[in-house]
Design a protein around this motif. Structure first.
Motif, PDB file in Angstrom:
ATOM      1  N   ASP A   1       0.723  -1.044   0.006  1.00  0.00           N
ATOM      2  CA  ASP A   1      -0.245  -0.036   0.012  1.00  0.00           C
ATOM      3  C   ASP A   1       1.451   1.402  -0.082  1.00  0.00           C
ATOM      4  O   ASP A   1       2.056   1.374   0.564  1.00  0.00           O
ATOM      5  N   LYS A   2       0.067   2.444   0.201  1.00  0.00           N
ATOM      6  CA  LYS A   2       0.817   3.942  -0.083  1.00  0.00           C
ATOM      7  C   LYS A   2       2.117   3.546   0.766  1.00  0.00           C
ATOM      8  O   LYS A   2       3.315   4.522   1.118  1.00  0.00           O
TER       9      LYS A   2
ATOM     10  N   CYS B   1      -3.907   0.211 -10.238  1.00  0.00           N
ATOM     11  CA  CYS B   1      -3.218   1.268  -9.917  1.00  0.00           C
ATOM     12  C   CYS B   1      -4.058   2.413  -9.857  1.00  0.00           C
ATOM     13  O   CYS B   1      -4.436   3.344  -9.064  1.00  0.00           O
TER      14      CYS B   1
ATOM     15  N   GLU C   1      -7.307   2.087  -7.618  1.00  0.00           N
ATOM     16  CA  GLU C   1      -6.729   2.932  -6.218  1.00  0.00           C
ATOM     17  C   GLU C   1      -6.362   3.809  -5.806  1.00  0.00           C
ATOM     18  O   GLU C   1      -6.529   4.306  -4.952  1.00  0.00           O
ATOM     19  N   HIS C   2      -5.521   4.445  -6.629  1.00  0.00           N
ATOM     20  CA  HIS C   2      -5.051   5.732  -6.651  1.00  0.00           C
ATOM     21  C   HIS C   2      -4.519   6.917  -7.868  1.00  0.00           C
ATOM     22  O   HIS C   2      -4.009   8.026  -7.481  1.00  0.00           O
TER      23      HIS C   2
ATOM     24  N   CYS D   1      -3.733   7.519 -10.199  1.00  0.00           N
ATOM     25  CA  CYS D   1      -2.462   7.464 -10.998  1.00  0.00           C
ATOM     26  C   CYS D   1      -1.543   6.100 -11.593  1.00  0.00           C
ATOM     27  O   CYS D   1      -2.252   5.291 -11.443  1.00  0.00           O
TER      28      CYS D   1
ATOM     29  N   LEU E   1       2.733   6.958  -8.796  1.00  0.00           N
ATOM     30  CA  LEU E   1       2.690   6.442  -7.491  1.00  0.00           C
ATOM     31  C   LEU E   1       4.251   5.940  -7.583  1.00  0.00           C
ATOM     32  O   LEU E   1       4.328   6.865  -6.445  1.00  0.00           O
TER      33      LEU E   1
ATOM     34  N   SER F   1       5.600   8.489  -4.454  1.00  0.00           N
ATOM     35  CA  SER F   1       6.058   7.831  -2.638  1.00  0.00           C
ATOM     36  C   SER F   1       7.524   7.944  -2.302  1.00  0.00           C
ATOM     37  O   SER F   1       8.099   7.556  -1.753  1.00  0.00           O
TER      38      SER F   1
END
Ligand SMILES: [Zn+2]
Length: 491
Positions: free
Chosen positions: A244-245, A276, A279-280, A282, A287, A291
């Protein structure tokens, strides 16, 4: 271990030079490169620290040194295998059939077969399989492997008493094979978006960053194991689907703090990109960059489905992309846009990944051949201003991988580790290539676009002669140990 080698031809800065003598110091690094009759040019290029012989045509070795003459050989920098899962050698030949009712066989069904192997191996067996794969790499001309190691726990998912137990086994296998290694301790947290790790995945997982960091710290002291060889410990994010992020961000900070390399599988499959985005909001590389993972110490593995903006992110960071052509074809992944990566300024490296083949020549020509098929053109990765394609590909195979593995190696120059490969110029397949004009260029092209690992006759790792005349010490016993494991797993 002081050693001096002189081959008929030596690859230096992308060009072949005759009768160069390479001097290796007791620490396994190149201490001098002697190019007879070429001193003026050497000085102009400014890349030769020591010249031992100033007399054209004569070879005055430093006192006490014997020059090892390599007749009818071309000496190349050792190839770096920048992405490997050594244990997947066990899958060779085992997944090449279509199950009844499965016309849609793909990466994900291959992954199920791979999970069967990961469930089966105990520590002794993992070590035997890893040693076999790494010995095969040496015979093929790889002098260093970046092992993307994600098998950490017992079969029931519990940690071993020593959380670095299986890392220790991989390093021991590399030590007994004689290959240099960068061991990437892989972070793997979950089965996918909103999914806990499955039963098959629980040997891979660290539930949180704290446990990952403790296990990584337990791995670092193992470097002493490899005192005779070059060993590095790095980090990896398995993929954006497996972390996860928060975990990704923590991993980025940890790698920064430790100053180590950080790799990740990126965009190998369209499904990973779609998940992806869901979920995000992007794409995977976006991502990873947001990050904090994408720096010059970062390597994106595969990059098959990168968008142009993602290639730019890699180029701007000075990151590396490791392409694994033989595996990507075998798994039906697709063809990455290498020209976009090249023009964005990203560096390329190669990896044997699933070990469907262990042959650096096949990976290197796979880069160029893939682009030719994708674009319907030729010499796609040659310099934009014109010129041969082979030097670029060879650079990806050695210096590009060395960078991904954080090594002072990858070229034949003073200060570099003496990781060297001698290729036989007398194989019938090269007959005629060295005749006539521009034969050096023809030889490099023939090696890269048509060469084979069976032409490799001698290999040195850190100045240590590990493959001699195509033979590797302890190879028969390694094959026998490996056969026993294969028999138990597939019996
Ligand atoms: Zn991989």
């Amino acid at each position: 271990m002081a050693l001096s080698l002189q081959a008929d031809l030596t690859l230096i800065n992308g060009a072949l030079r005759p009768d160069v003598t390479v001097h290796v110091g007791g620490d396994g690094r190149i201490i001098g490169v002697d190019r007879p009759g070429d001193e003026t040019e050497d000085e102009a290029e400014g890349n030769v620290v020591e010249i031992f012989s100033a007399t054209s045509g004569e070879f005055a070795a430093p006192q006490g040194r014997k020059i090892h003459r390599l007749r009818k050989r071309v000496l190349l920098p050792g190839f770096v295998n920048a992405h490997s899962h050594a244990f997947q050698r066990l899958l060779r030949g085992r997944t090449e059939f279509r199950a009844p009712g499965r016309p849609d066989d793909d990466f994900w069904s291959w992954r199920n077969a791979m999970y069967k192997v990961t469930q089966a191996l105990d520590p002794d067996e993992l070590e035997a399989v890893t040693r076999m794969a790494m010995m095969e790499m040496l015979l093929a001309g790889y002098t260093h492997v970046v092992e993307f190691h994600y098998l950490h726990n017992q079969k029931n998912g519990q940690q071993y008493d020593d959380p670095a137990e299986l890392s220790r086994r991989v390093l021991a296998a590399a030590e007994s094979a004689g290959i240099g290694i960068t061991l990437l301790r892989v972070a793997y947290q979950r089965g996918g978006v909103g999914l806990a790790a499955s039963v098959e995945q629980r040997r891979f997982t660290d539930p949180d960053l704290d446990r990952y960091a403790r296990a990584w710290e337990a791995t670092v002291p193992l470097v002493e194991l490899g005192s005779r060889r070059p060993v590095q410990i790095g980090m990896a994010a398995h993929s954006v689907r497996a972390l996860d992020k928060d975990f990704l961000e923590g991993l980025g900070r940890l790698a920064e703090e430790k100053g180590c390399v950080l790799h990740a599988h990126v965009a190998e499959q369209p499904r990973e990109v779609e998940e992806c985005l869901q979920e995000h909001d992007c794409r995977p590389l976006e991502l990873l960059a947001a990050s904090g993972l994408v720096t010059e110490r970062f390597t994106a593995v595969h990059g098959t489905y990168l968008a142009a903006e993602e290639a730019d992110l890699l180029g701007e960071a000075g990151a590396t992309v490791c392409i694994c052509p033989t595996t990507e074809r075998n798994l039906g992944d697709g063809l990455p846009d290498l020209q976009a990566l090249q023009s964005a300024g990203a560096r390329l490296a190669i990896g044997s990944d699933s070990q469907v083949r262990i042959n650096p020549f096949a990976e290197l020509r796979g880069l160029e051949d893939g682009e030719r098929l994708r674009l319907g053109r030729r010499n796609c990765l040659a310099p934009a201003a014109g010129g041969p394609v082979a030097p670029y590909l060879l650079e990806a195979g050695s210096a590009g991988g060395a960078r991904a593995g954080q090594l002072g190696a990858g070229s034949i120059a003073p200060g570099q580790r003496a990781d060297l490969v001698a290729v036989d110029l007398e194989v019938p397949m090269l007959a005629g290539v060295l005749e006539g004009r521009e034969s050096d260029g023809a030889l490099l092209a023939a090696l890269v676009l048509g060469g084979d690992s069976s032409w490799v006759c001698d290999v040195w790792v850190g100045g240590r002669h590990v493959v001699e005349a195509g033979q590797l010490l302890r190879w028969p016993s390694a094959v026998e140990d490996y056969r026993k494991v294969a028999k138990r797993v597939w019996g």
